[in-house]
Design an enzyme around this catalytic site. Structure first.
Site, PDB file in Angstrom:
ATOM      1  N   CYS A 185       0.841  -1.189   0.000  1.00 36.16           N
ATOM      2  CA  CYS A 185       0.000   0.000   0.000  1.00 36.16           C
ATOM      3  C   CYS A 185       0.878   1.240   0.000  1.00 36.16           C
ATOM      4  CB  CYS A 185      -0.912  -0.001   1.227  1.00 36.16           C
ATOM      5  SG  CYS A 185      -1.871  -1.520   1.423  1.00 36.16           S
ATOM      6  N   ARG A 201       0.989   2.063  -5.941  1.00 37.71           N
ATOM      7  CA  ARG A 201       1.232   1.070  -4.903  1.00 37.71           C
ATOM      8  C   ARG A 201      -0.039   0.335  -4.499  1.00 37.71           C
ATOM      9  NH1 ARG A 201       6.089   1.296  -2.270  1.00 37.71           N
ATOM     10  NH2 ARG A 201       5.138   0.153  -0.574  1.00 37.71           N
ATOM     11  N   TRP A 229      -3.857  -1.631  -1.311  1.00 37.64           N
ATOM     12  CA  TRP A 229      -3.872  -2.836  -2.133  1.00 37.64           C
ATOM     13  C   TRP A 229      -4.268  -3.962  -1.196  1.00 37.64           C
ATOM     14  CZ3 TRP A 229      -1.065  -7.525  -2.499  1.00 37.64           C
ATOM     15  CH2 TRP A 229      -1.203  -8.199  -3.710  1.00 37.64           C
ATOM     16  N   ASN A 239       1.260   0.090   6.098  1.00 37.10           N
ATOM     17  CA  ASN A 239       1.642  -0.678   4.917  1.00 37.10           C
ATOM     18  C   ASN A 239       2.433  -1.881   5.392  1.00 37.10           C
ATOM     19  OD1 ASN A 239       2.507  -1.580   2.345  1.00 37.10           O
ATOM     20  ND2 ASN A 239       4.355  -0.332   2.500  1.00 37.10           N
ATOM     21  N   GLY A 240       1.999  -3.074   4.996  1.00 34.81           N
ATOM     22  CA  GLY A 240       2.695  -4.285   5.400  1.00 34.81           C
ATOM     23  C   GLY A 240       1.723  -5.383   5.774  1.00 34.81           C
ATOM     24  N   GLU A 276      10.855 -11.442 -20.729  1.00 35.36           N
ATOM     25  CA  GLU A 276      10.453 -10.119 -20.263  1.00 35.36           C
ATOM     26  C   GLU A 276       9.367  -9.532 -21.163  1.00 35.36           C
ATOM     27  OE1 GLU A 276      10.237  -6.304 -18.431  1.00 35.36           O
ATOM     28  OE2 GLU A 276      10.576  -8.372 -17.775  1.00 35.36           O
ATOM     29  N   LYS A 334       5.628  -8.367 -19.874  1.00 33.02           N
ATOM     30  CA  LYS A 334       5.068  -7.032 -20.081  1.00 33.02           C
ATOM     31  C   LYS A 334       3.668  -7.123 -20.665  1.00 33.02           C
ATOM     32  CE  LYS A 334       7.702  -4.518 -18.190  1.00 33.02           C
ATOM     33  NZ  LYS A 334       7.810  -5.659 -17.341  1.00 33.02           N
ATOM     34  N   GLU A 369       1.156  -8.344 -18.053  1.00 34.53           N
ATOM     35  CA  GLU A 369       0.924  -7.379 -16.983  1.00 34.53           C
ATOM     36  C   GLU A 369      -0.107  -6.329 -17.352  1.00 34.53           C
ATOM     37  OE1 GLU A 369       4.876  -6.708 -14.321  1.00 34.53           O
ATOM     38  OE2 GLU A 369       5.051  -6.121 -16.414  1.00 34.53           O
ATOM     39  N   HIS A 420       8.808 -29.420 -29.120  1.00 33.71           N
ATOM     40  CA  HIS A 420       8.666 -30.367 -28.020  1.00 33.71           C
ATOM     41  C   HIS A 420       7.371 -30.135 -27.239  1.00 33.71           C
ATOM     42  CE1 HIS A 420      12.628 -32.105 -28.609  1.00 33.71           C
ATOM     43  NE2 HIS A 420      13.119 -30.874 -28.709  1.00 33.71           N
ATOM     44  N   LYS A 447       3.212  -1.667  -7.489  1.00 35.73           N
ATOM     45  CA  LYS A 447       4.571  -1.384  -7.932  1.00 35.73           C
ATOM     46  C   LYS A 447       5.620  -2.067  -7.066  1.00 35.73           C
ATOM     47  CE  LYS A 447       7.643   0.685 -10.475  1.00 35.73           C
ATOM     48  NZ  LYS A 447       7.827   0.245 -11.863  1.00 35.73           N
TER      49      LYS A 447
END
Length: 612
Positions: free
Chosen positions: A2, A27, A74, A100-101, A487, A491, A494, A510, A607
């Site tokens: 958060c 966040r 969040w 936050n946590g 990567e 992207k 996401e 395969h 983030k």
């Protein structure tokens, strides 16, 4: 996960708090709220949804308090809802808290407090904090100026987990208390005012002078000063650090989205990360490092440990370290590494990569390696972040604030820095002199080649219009290009919510080729001259089965074979991933825009992942 903000000064707090939350919304954005000290006590205004919803709350414009705390959430404990929004009060409405946590033992604490007459109105772990503070506050018979601080200290001693906490009290109308453990928190120093935030950019427009709290330290903020205490409440002193970031770095500067702005900031980010670490004729220098030839030559292994995008930067770093330094290097995801009893000892160097420096799994893995006797080196974008304070050595990218959740310039800066680190190691080991001089020359030319690559965006945008309705997209590459494929696939996942997978091109036959059907999109990266022919053969296999193909290359290939070929500048194979990822960043961006999605704030993501 958060974001928290705080203000104490002589200005009206609520606009400053909301402005800070808007800058921290990357966040988390499930709900938001603020709490201020008003004439008649503590006020709380909060609601589910985006920060902008706070502007519509009845009475928000009537707040006059000049001390306040704020939170954008969040969700971890409890669904996104008004009752689970922060700030939270204790039952007596004496204390207001944002956090936050994760409080890992909140069920145990909730049971204890319930047995002592406290009632809970949310499903959050945070609500135990103000009530626990009140519990100790009510038991303290002294009425001195440190009573508030003692209550916070005693409450924190009972907490297990991670936290950054801001607390205000109706009985102490001219101060607030903040503390942290394993979650980010910075204090901005102003003139007769002070600011608190999870991240520097949220308050960078107000000050460039910052205090950095260590774990289990407390700070009492008044308008005029900040007083610091250790976990035993012994007074300690701290010096403010000057942060040189430009406040405009946290604004969009005319771009539609932060992500697009940050993609276009990559030439500058790479120039800044290269800095003055070397020239074409001078050896690479890191003032922060003092590795010797004896130490490096005695290593059995190097581990690179990270999460998500940072781990893919580590894959590029593995290639550079192994080829330039001839040291076995493994890349591991932090959330798995820490739980499998890794074979680490004093002959192991462990490198940890985290943009924010606050990634919980990465920090925990670092602590484990230190316990096992390994030297630890952190790569971060944030000076004074938790990971850099824990590590034996720290080096920094200079990407500047990255606001979009999906990392772009931080990733390429990480690739650049770890490549330079590999050069430094090789020079200490006194190997590959000619190869290194050529590579350093090519690195110096890289920012201009990034600018050239960014000019290819129009063709990528056109192809994205043909692909944005896809349900599945596949990415292929061989060698170092496979790391780029990973990567690029991430992207796309996401920010577009399209299912995508990356595969080594040689593994296509395969199993994955069974998924290729008419009109499906396959993206391939080809920058290694030794592997082009084999990769082209793999792409022919998917073309035969009706796939649309997007190829990123700087090699001599028949462009007529493919639906679109993006030709990037030629460069050294060690740094080609920095150029070849840029078209894939733009590909993901334009597909997301075609779908009408929020590019900067993809659903369910935040983030800085500061919880496990």
């Amino acid at each position: 996960m958060c974001g928290i903000v705080g203000y104490i000064g002589n200005q009206k707090a609520s606009p400053i708090l909301i402005n800070g939350l808007i800058r921290l919304e990357y966040r988390g954005y499930d709900s938001a709220g603020i709490s201020t000290i008003e004439k008649d006590g503590l006020s709380i205004m909060k609601d589910k949804g985006r920060v902008k919803n706070l502007y519509n709350l009845e009475g928000i414009d009537d707040l006059t308090g000049t001390i306040g705390i704020a939170h954008t959430r969040w969700a971890t404990h409890g669904k996104p809802a008004k009752e689970n929004s922060h700030p939270h009060m204790d039952n007596s409405k004496t204390f207001s808290v944002v956090h936050n946590g994760i409080i890992e033992n909140y069920n145990e604490l909730r049971k204890f407090l319930t047995e002592n007459g406290y009632t809970f109105y949310s499903q959050t772990d945070t609500e135990v904090i103000p009530n626990l503070v009140h519990y100790y506050y009510s038991k303290d018979t002294q009425s001195d100026e440190l009573k508030f601080l003692r209550a916070v200290q005693n409450a924190c001693a009972d907490l297990k987990g991670s936290y950054a906490i801001e607390i205000i009290c109706k009985d102490y109308k001219d101060c607030m208390i903040v503390t942290r453990k394993d979650s980010p928190l910075v204090i901005g120093k102003g003139e007769d005012e002070n600011y608190i935030s999870s991240d520097i950019p949220a308050i960078l427009s107000f000050t460039r002078n910052f205090y950095l709290l260590n774990d289990l330290e407390f700070a009492i903020l008044t308008r005029e000063a900040v007083s610091f205490y250790d976990k035993d409440l012994n007074a300690i002193s701290k010096k403010a650090e000057v942060i040189e970031w430009n406040a405009a770095s946290a604004e969009k500067d005319g771009y539609d989205d932060f992500m697009l702005k940050e993609i276009h900031e990559q030439p500058t980010a790479i120039r800044e990360t290269i800095g003055a670490k070397f020239s074409e004729t001078s050896k690479c220098e890191f003032d922060e490092l003092n590795f010797t030839k004896e130490y490096l030559s005695g290593l059995n292994k190097i581990y690179i440990v990270a999460c998500g995008t940072a781990m893919y930067a580590g894959l590029v770093g593995k290639n550079a370290i192994e080829k330039l330094c001839k040291i076995t290097t493994e890349v591991d995801v932090a959330s798995e590494f820490r739980y499998r009893d890794p074979l680490v000892d004093d002959k192991t160097l462990c490198i940890f990569i985290s943009q924010s420096g606050e990634t919980a799994d990465t920090i925990a893995a670092l602590k484990l390696c230190k316990e096992k006797g390994a030297k630890t080196l952190a790569i971060s974008n944030v000076i004074g972040s938790s990971i850099t304070r824990e590590a034996d050595y720290s080096i920094y990218t200079h990407a500047g604030p990255e606001i979009a959740v999906a990392s772009t310039k931080a990733y390429t800066s990480q690739v650049m820095l770890i490549t330079i680190l590999a050069i430094y190691f090789a020079e200490v080991l006194e190997i590959n002199t000619t190869t290194l001089n050529t590579l350093k020359k090519d690195i110096m030319e890289l920012p201009a080649k990034i600018e050239e690559t960014l000019k290819l965006s129009e063709n990528i945008q056109d192809f994205s219009k043909k692909a944005y309705q896809e349900k599945d997209i596949f990415f292929l590459g061989r060698g170092i290009d496979e790391a780029v494929a990973k990567e690029g696939s991430l992207k796309l996942k996401e920010i577009s919510y399209i299912h995508s997978e990356s595969y080594p091109a040689g593994e296509l036959k395969h199993g994955p080729i069974a998924l290729i059907e008419n009109d499906i999109t396959v993206v391939s990266i080809m920058t290694d001259c030794k592997l082009v022919e084999k990769t082209v053969s793999n792409i022919q296999e998917v073309i035969t089965r009706g796939a649309k193909t997007l190829v990123i290359t700087n090699q001599d290939v028949d462009e007529k074979m493919f639906d679109l070929t993006i030709r990037i500048p030629e460069t050294n194979p060690f740094i080609s991933p920095i150029l070849s990822i840029i078209p894939l960043q733009l590909f993901a961006y334009y597909i997301s825009k075609e779908k009408g999605l929020d590019v900067d704030k993809p659903r369910n993501l935040a983030k800085s992942v500061t919880v496990e």
